[in-house]
Design an enzyme around this catalytic site. Sequence first.
Site, short mmCIF file in Angstrom:
data_model
loop_
_atom_site.label_atom_id
_atom_site.label_comp_id
_atom_site.label_asym_id
_atom_site.label_seq_id
_atom_site.Cartn_x
_atom_site.Cartn_y
_atom_site.Cartn_z
N GLY A 634 22.15 3.04 -6.57
CA GLY A 634 20.61 3.46 -6.21
C GLY A 634 20.78 5.20 -6.37
O GLY A 634 21.94 5.68 -6.25
N LYS A 646 24.92 -0.60 0.27
CA LYS A 646 25.44 -2.12 0.73
C LYS A 646 24.33 -2.72 1.72
O LYS A 646 24.05 -2.12 2.76
CB LYS A 646 26.76 -2.09 1.44
CG LYS A 646 26.97 -3.49 1.94
CD LYS A 646 28.44 -3.45 2.82
CE LYS A 646 28.72 -4.70 3.43
NZ LYS A 646 30.13 -4.70 4.15
N ASP A 723 40.46 -7.19 3.46
CA ASP A 723 39.86 -7.87 2.57
C ASP A 723 39.80 -6.89 1.23
O ASP A 723 38.68 -6.80 0.65
CB ASP A 723 38.39 -7.87 3.20
CG ASP A 723 37.54 -8.72 2.38
OD1 ASP A 723 37.82 -9.75 1.48
OD2 ASP A 723 36.32 -8.61 2.45
#
Length: 833
Positions: A634, A646, A723
């Site tokens: 964006g 996000k 992660d």
Amino acid sequence: MKLTAIGPFVLVLIASCTHVVICSSNGNYADRLALLEFKKAISLDPHQAMMSWNDSTHFCSWEGLVGQISPSLGNLTFLKILVLSANSFSEEIPMSLGNLHRLQILSLHNNTLQGKIPALANCSKLTDLLLANNQLTGQIPVDLPQRLENLDLTTNKLTGTIPDSVANMTGLWMFSCAMNKIEGNIPNGFANLQGLQVLRVSINKMSGQFPQAILNLSNLAELSIAINNFSGVVPSSLGNSLPDLQAILLDENFFHGHIPPSLTNASKLSFIDISNNGFTGVVPSSFGKLPKLSLLSLQLNNLQASNKQNWKFMDGLANCSELSALSVAYNYLRGQVPDSVGNLSSELQGLYLGGNQLSGNFPSGIANLRNLVTVSLFENNFTSVLPEWLGTLNSLQVLQLSDNFFTGLIPSSFSNLSQLISIDLEQNQLNGQIPPSLGGLQMLQALLISSNNLHGTIPKEIFRIPTLVRIPSTLGNCESLEIIELDHNFFSGSIPTFLGNISNLHFLNLSHNNLTGSIPVALSGLQFLEQLDLSFNHLKGEVPTKGIFTNATALRINGNKELCGGPLRLHLPKIVIPLAIVLAFAAVSAVWFFRRRNQKTKAISLPSLGRFPRISYGDLVRATEGFARSNLIGKLFRDEKVVAIKVFSLETRGAQKSFIAECGALRNVRHRNLVPILTACSSIDSNGNDFKALVYRLSIMVDVADALAYLHHNHQGSIVHCDLKPSNILLDDNMVAHVGDFGLARFRSDSTGQSFADSNPTSSVAIKGTIGYIAPEQGEDVLASVRDTGAQILQSVLSIGLCCTKTSPNERISMQEAAAKLHGIQDAYLRGN
């Protein structure tokens, strides 16, 4: 394949006139069966043309149709002429046509035939092979029949070179392979084709010097080698060698040197186009010896004229009574245009003198050329006023006078030019007002008058011209303009943003047109705008929320079905974010962003880390164009920063905790290879639902190890990412990496690994992560996972395309060592090792 008939074909069986004499009954029967097989390939007969194809009529009288070319035609052994042109035949030309030993004419042009040209060597009597305007591929066969006289392969997709064997067709009078992809040069053997009259090889990829073989073709009437890569000097004897030449096209090549004066010895010449080359010197004055000359195009060369002697060619051209078009545009012609321009043929329709260094007054001799359709004098140094007599050129359709120094008023006599389509007066010094009488030009499509000294109001009559299709860009310069009414026309395109520059605008009416795109936000800044009517167009997107758009009684936007948003009082549909898009953003929590390495980018200043900018839900919608998949990156309108956004899918279990965890993890950490958060948005969407998003700033990557080393060792308490995977690593403009998405991150301040979200009593004890990227600490204790993350780093870096080696399961390395190893790998990669 089924074909729709779009026109008749003609199947000529000349041999059938003597068929009874030279054939047995068995021969008749075979031909009849062959034609019936041909009929079976026809898929549609809308005009019932094949009703005669039955036993009640002799097959010699059957009429033809459109369809696929059946191989059965190869059985018509006495066929002499086959004409299937101007139809919609497709697929390949049947190889069986090569069995027609008596065939003399094969005409298949203007179809959609594909594939290669079949072997026709056995058609030894073939004289005319017409295959133009198809989609044939491959090379020109080397074994074409040697008795060919007319070979037309124009407009196909043929490649390769012109075979030397074509030069063996000693009876050839026309050869054309124009508009293909032919390479090489014209074979030297063409010098033997003494009967050749037409040679067309234009629009190919041919190259080399001027083909010397052409000089031996004394009967040549048309020479077209334009739009190729030929170079060198055109032989000075060209006109002497080709005395019967009527048309010569050498344009768009790389020829240089002087124009051969001998061209004028080809007294039949009517068409000369040698434009877009590198010819130098002066225009030969002997062109005036060509009584049949109709077109002379010399534009886009390096020709010169600076004195009366150099301009003698204009005097000579007065003898060319059939001249209809003359172009010497884009050369180096200087000074005044001689008065002899007025002695040119009364048949002259196009006069192109633009792109030179001409000066003085408007050429007065043009007044005598009453049949002119186009007058082009742009990009010169002409001065003086525009003469009123221009209005007497009643056939004029295009007038190009831009980029000069013309002064005075726009002649009101222009209103007499009823055929006028385009007027270009830009970049001059014209003054006064726009004549209202121009509104009577009912065929006018373009009125270009920018960059002059015009003043006053724009006559309303101008906007009543029914054919005017473009809103003039000059309106943006009219700062004192108060009223613009362009309604009920045929204007298309988007609403120009420059309308927002007209600070004194009070009324703007663009209704009932064909305008598209969004409403410019710039219109909301017009302080004095009292009425805005954009109704009944094809506008779409979000309506601005400020200025005139807050006054529902002064705004008309009905009749635009795809507008949305805007102030509540407009009662337009709200922006709806499709659930699939929101889920996609939750699944793909970070984005890849890179550009070509050699693309230049501007440095972007970082925002202050002490203050987080306030970002609304609406800002994020606009930045991502409604969270479109094509806009994962964006750009915030406030500061024009390129950011990654996000969006959390709050319907997903644990999304609230993930949002809190990430905010907690990144609240106080700062490192050049961590994705820095610009701000967070915790609000509601247009449907009243909770909405949470993080706005990241993009920087650079390969430095994933540096980022994790910092998290594990250089912070007050270790942070374990848990992660790490390709989609959580961002690349910036310079291909530098940033680690993002700390939704599963764990904080270790002592001997325990505490998740940022673990304080919530509803925290799940299920394995966390992504299939294929589950962190090893899920199966071991946190301390072991910290030690093992070195291998995890190398595996993840490998997955994003970097070259590295994998440590063994038993090898325990520190994060600093992992970082050092990665830097060594990167240096070796950059050195090409």
